[in-house]
Design a protein around this motif. Structure first.
Motif: not given
Lengths: 344, 131
Positions: A188-212
């Motif tokens: 379950y937590s792995r799923i969450l992390s995966r979702i986080d990853e996906l989310e992060k990808e989206e985030m990356e496209s929108e956000m500045a790279e600095e916080d990565e």
């Protein structure tokens, strides 16, 4: 996969027994033949009507007609139409002549008669013909419907006899399907992390790279994050959560409506209250990850909150199904509900 | 034992009575259907007559068949008569509809009662079989 069955399998013959559907189809066939008889009757009426129209057209061509002269056009219609009572009683006839060949006494129905000329009579008859035609059309449409019905019954009967089964399954997003095999807490937590990853990808496209980098750290942390931890963080940003919650509810609603299409959705409504809580618990960890970056820019946050949701919705369906089987997910709901109280 | 069989008998009697009631209601319903069919046909015919009468010119001769004789009638009068007849038939149809609905409700409740009775009898019999 080792997961509990997603849907139910029922053989068609247990729902519709072949005999019953056979009987039903027979009954429909009977009504069809009845209707067809009616159509035939109407058709004969229509034919009579057109014959009559032709006759009425010809009658005024001459000043008088001899009745007993076996005239080719003149038959019994004539007698009923003209005032000359050539049949005398039940058994006797005597020769006569039809005069006033342009005067008709037309039965309008219900015992009403009217004096009409040949032309007017023809008009009346034509109107009647149209009426009959529309009636026939209606009946034909009914017959068509009935035929479809009959074919459906026959199909069902043969299918039931052949042992066709009906498979009912709740609608599940494809997204989730890959992660379906994760009923335990760790997965379950792995799923969450995966979702986080996906989310992060989206985030990356929108956000500045600095916080990565920061974010990545955060994510790793999150992987093992206890929910209490999550909770304390969320207190920092109650607003974010509230907006999410609303969105979540909306999604929930849409999910519900989509579930309605799936026949076995009754379970969903029963477990509805719990999924909402669970959902929140899932939402929180995801939010946390992105919080650091998001908190500086409120507008972006709103955008991505909707994106974060695509993941969480998926989770929810998953949980609804699992809720009976895997309880480990339940604990997270507790702290969240406490949180809910605080929010109030 | 004896009391349970007596109870079953009583229930059976009740069931019979209910079944009789139900069949009576069903007969009434089918009668209602027949009458309604007749009236709808008459309504259609009357409407046809009215249409034709409307199309007639003022001076046209209109007769009404009363028994064996044709009686000449005023066109306006005939028109009014037909209209009245249509009104009457429509009202009658409405009335029949409401009674039909009533009867169908009764029929459903009777059916339910019968079903319950049957279940009770069955459970009683099952109990007896065990005992």
């Amino acid at each position: 996969m080792g997961e509990p069955p997603k849907g139910t399998v029922t053989s068609l013959s247990s729902i519709y027994s072949p005999e019953d559907s056979q009987k039903a189809s027979v009954r429909v066939q009977e009504t069809i033949s009845e209707r067809q008889k009616e159509v035939q009757q109407l058709q004969t009426f229509l034919n009579d009507n057109t014959n009559l129209v032709n006759l009425v057209k010809k009658l005024p061509d001459q000043l008088h007609h001899d009745i007993m002269a076996n005239h080719p056009h003149l038959d019994s219609f004539l007698i009923s139409l003209t005032l000359i009572s050539v049949p005398f009683g039940k058994a006797a006839f005597f020769p006569g002549k039809i005069i006033h060949t342009n005067e008709f006494l037309v039965l309008l129905g219900e015992g009403y008669y009217a004096d009409r000329t040949s032309k007017q009579t023809i008009e009346i008859l034509k109107r009647r013909g149209k009426d009959l035609e529309s009636q026939i059309e209606n009946l034909n449409a009914v017959i068509k419907d009935l035929k479809y019905e009959a074919s459906f019954f026959i199909e069902t009967a043969t299918e039931a006899a052949e042992g066709v089964v009906e498979i009912r399954e709740d609608y599940v997003d494809e997204f989730l399907d890959e992660e379906k095999e994760a009923p335990t807490e760790e997965e379950y937590s792995r799923i969450l992390s995966r979702i986080d990853e996906l989310e992060k990808e989206e985030m990356e496209s929108e956000m500045a790279e600095e916080d990565e980098e920061k974010e990545e750290e955060e994510e790793e942390e999150k992987d093992k994050a206890e929910l209490s931890d999550v909770l304390s963080r969320t207190h920092l940003e109650p607003k974010v959560i509230s907006s999410e919650k609303h969105m979540g509810n909306e999604h929930l609603k849409s999910k519900e409506s989509s579930n309605i299409k799936a026949p076995t959705s009754s379970a969903t409504s029963n477990t509805l209250s719990r999924p909402i809580e669970q959902k929140k618990s899932e939402i929180l960890p995801q939010r946390i990850v992105s919080k650091n970056e998001v908190s500086n820019s409120g507008s972006n946050m709103r955008n991505d909150s909707s994106q974060a949701f695509t993941g969480s919705i998926v989770e929810r369906t998953h949980n609804t199904e699992k809720s009976q089987t895997s309880q480990p997910i339940a604990p997270p709901s507790k702290p969240v509900s406490r949180f809910k109280m605080q929010r109030k | 034992m004896a009391s349970s069989s007596a109870a079953t008998r009583e229930l059976q009697k009740e069931l019979e009575g209910k079944a009789n009631d139900l069949s009576k209601i069903q007969k009434d319903i089918s009668k209602n259907h027949q009458v309604r069919k007749k009236y709808t046909i008459q309504l259609g015919e009357n409407e046809l007559v009215l249409k034709e009468l409307d199309l007639l010119s003022e001076d046209a001769n209109v007769y009404k068949l009363i028994g064996p004789v044709l009686v000449k009638q005023d066109l306006a009068e005939a028109n009014a008569n037909v209209r009245k007849r249509i009104e009457y038939i429509s009202a009658e149809l409405k009335r029949l509809d409401s009674t039909l609905q009533d009867m169908e409700e009764k029929q459903n409740s009777k059916k339910e009662a019968i079903y319950k009775l049957q279940q009770r009898i069955q459970s009683l019999q099952a109990g007896k079989a065990k005992a």
